[in-house]
Design a protein around this motif. Structure first.
Motif, short mmCIF file in Angstrom:
data_model
loop_
_atom_site.label_atom_id
_atom_site.label_comp_id
_atom_site.label_asym_id
_atom_site.label_seq_id
_atom_site.Cartn_x
_atom_site.Cartn_y
_atom_site.Cartn_z
N SER A 183 0.92 -1.31 0.01
CA SER A 183 -0.06 0.00 0.02
C SER A 183 0.75 1.17 0.02
O SER A 183 1.50 1.36 0.86
N ALA A 184 0.55 2.12 -1.06
CA ALA A 184 1.53 3.29 -1.04
C ALA A 184 0.77 4.39 0.27
O ALA A 184 -0.30 4.57 0.15
N THR A 185 1.72 5.07 0.93
CA THR A 185 1.43 5.84 1.92
C THR A 185 1.68 7.39 1.51
O THR A 185 1.02 8.47 1.94
N ARG A 186 2.76 7.43 0.71
CA ARG A 186 3.14 8.98 0.18
C ARG A 186 3.92 8.95 -0.76
O ARG A 186 4.82 7.91 -1.24
N LEU A 187 3.97 10.13 -1.50
CA LEU A 187 5.01 10.44 -2.52
C LEU A 187 6.22 10.68 -2.00
O LEU A 187 6.54 11.27 -1.07
N LEU A 188 7.55 10.04 -2.62
CA LEU A 188 8.87 10.54 -2.48
C LEU A 188 9.10 11.48 -3.34
O LEU A 188 9.11 11.25 -4.76
N VAL A 189 9.51 12.69 -2.95
CA VAL A 189 9.77 14.01 -3.80
C VAL A 189 11.25 14.22 -3.67
O VAL A 189 11.55 14.63 -2.52
N GLU A 190 11.97 14.39 -4.60
CA GLU A 190 13.32 15.07 -4.44
C GLU A 190 13.24 16.05 -5.45
O GLU A 190 13.29 16.01 -6.53
N GLY A 210 11.46 18.71 -6.19
CA GLY A 210 10.10 18.94 -6.87
C GLY A 210 9.58 17.80 -7.91
O GLY A 210 8.92 17.91 -8.74
N ARG A 211 10.70 16.74 -7.93
CA ARG A 211 10.21 15.28 -8.82
C ARG A 211 9.86 14.31 -8.02
O ARG A 211 10.56 13.82 -6.90
N GLU A 215 11.54 6.02 -12.25
CA GLU A 215 11.73 7.24 -13.08
C GLU A 215 10.32 7.72 -13.05
O GLU A 215 10.16 9.19 -13.17
N LYS A 216 8.98 7.21 -13.26
CA LYS A 216 7.81 7.70 -13.47
C LYS A 216 6.80 6.98 -12.36
O LYS A 216 6.98 5.93 -12.40
N THR A 217 6.03 7.77 -11.90
CA THR A 217 5.25 7.17 -10.90
C THR A 217 3.63 7.56 -11.33
O THR A 217 3.45 8.72 -11.63
N VAL A 218 2.83 6.43 -11.49
CA VAL A 218 1.50 6.63 -11.79
C VAL A 218 0.36 6.32 -10.82
O VAL A 218 0.60 5.10 -10.29
N LEU A 219 -0.49 7.19 -10.58
CA LEU A 219 -1.58 6.85 -9.58
C LEU A 219 -2.74 6.27 -10.21
O LEU A 219 -3.35 6.88 -11.10
N ARG A 252 -0.55 13.72 -17.29
CA ARG A 252 0.22 14.19 -16.08
C ARG A 252 -0.35 14.88 -14.83
O ARG A 252 -1.65 15.69 -15.25
N LEU A 253 -0.28 14.58 -13.87
CA LEU A 253 -0.65 15.25 -12.53
C LEU A 253 0.08 16.52 -12.54
O LEU A 253 1.42 16.68 -11.97
N VAL A 254 -0.22 17.70 -12.77
CA VAL A 254 0.81 18.76 -13.24
C VAL A 254 1.38 19.64 -12.22
O VAL A 254 2.44 20.23 -12.23
N ARG A 255 1.08 19.34 -10.63
CA ARG A 255 1.60 19.88 -9.63
C ARG A 255 3.13 19.46 -9.48
O ARG A 255 4.00 20.06 -8.84
N LEU A 256 3.28 18.23 -9.66
CA LEU A 256 4.57 17.55 -9.57
C LEU A 256 5.38 17.21 -10.81
O LEU A 256 4.57 16.14 -11.57
#
Ligand code: FAD
Length: 227
Positions: free
Chosen positions: A88-95, A97-98, A113-117, A192-196
């Motif tokens: 189960s995914a609990t949060r995004l890992l962001v470095e 802004g990516r 490289e790419k994460t899809v919800l 794209r989910l454009v915020r990130l």
């Protein structure tokens, strides 16, 4: 990176996307919170199945939901570039802004490289059966608030949707209210989910509504768009 593409959710859209990408040679991780509900519809799926999809490979007239699930899981697990696993995914890992993957409830971080919800009706869901209300994205499949709360922290906005399922043999009538990304958060042309950067969405969680066949087609379309 562990995967070229990590897909969160093995419903109709996520599983189709993973299958299409893996067949084109991408290293794909397909994580889902329950292996027992991979590609499992709420009700029987009527034909015709859209051409070029996994659904078209496994669908037959009158096929029962659990049989569709069994055949899809078998096909996904037989695909050499595809790793289907329960988590189960609990949060995004962001470095910087990516998005570089997700943290999981179980512990291991999954990097890509790419994460899809492709999380369907599982963002902030409420399931109603008669007088009973519980946090579940479908009957008998609980939902956890972590990923939705993390997306809210990142500034994503949502609209509320609702779908109902009629009573079937051995199963009561119920309805599910759930959050879908608000218009403007997602771009149809490139998913794209454009915020990130590095973050994509597919299926019910971005469209809000649609049939199994439409979600299967969306998954295949993402498989082509992300090449
Ligand atoms: P889903 O099929 O919901 O799959 C999402 C997957 O993501 C699930 O397997 C879930 O376990 C997983 N997941 C969620 N969160 C996480 C997480 N944090 N980590 C890991 N995995 C996660 N369409 C029809 O054509 N006919 C119908 O009769 C019909 N009835 C419906 C009834 C209801 C109550 C709902 C909500 C929808 C119904 N639909 C129906 C629409 C149909 O369900 C959707 O179009 C389709 O299932 C959506 O596919 P999906 O891949 O986007 O999401």
């Amino acid at each position: 990176m562990e995967y070229d593409v990590l897909i969160v959710g093995a419903g109709f859209s996520g599983a189709e996307a993973a299958y299409a990408l893996a067949r084109r040679g991408a290293r794909v991780g397909l994580m889902t919170q329950s292996l027992d509900t991979v590609y499992l519809p709420f009700t029987p799926v009527p034909g015709p199945a859209p051409e070029g999809t996994l659904l078209a490979e496994i669908w037959e007239a009158g096929i029962a939901p659990w049989e569709l699930h069994r055949k899809a899981k078998y096909a996904l697990e037989a695909e050499r570039n595809l790793h289907l696993f329960q988590s189960s995914a609990t949060r995004l890992l962001v470095e910087a802004g990516r998005v570089v993957g997700v943290a999981t409830w179980e512990g291991p971080r999954r990097l890509a490289e790419k994460t899809v919800l492709a999380v369907g009706s599982f963002l902030d869901p409420k399931l109603y059966v008669g007088m009973v209300v519980e946090a579940a994205g479908r009957l008998a499949e609980a939902a956890y608030p972590d990923l939705y709360e993390d997306l809210v922290r990142h500034g994503f906005t949502f609209v509320t949707r609702e779908e109902a399922v009629a009573a079937q043999e051995g199963q009561p009538a119920y309805r599910v209210a759930y959050a879908a990304f608000a218009p403007g958060e997602w771009r149809r042309e490139d998913f794209r989910l454009v915020r990130l950067e590095g973050l994509y969405g597919v299926g019910l969680c971005v469209l809000g509504r649609g049939t199994y066949a439409e979600m299967a087609l969306e998954g295949r379309r993402l498989g082509e768009a992300l090449e």
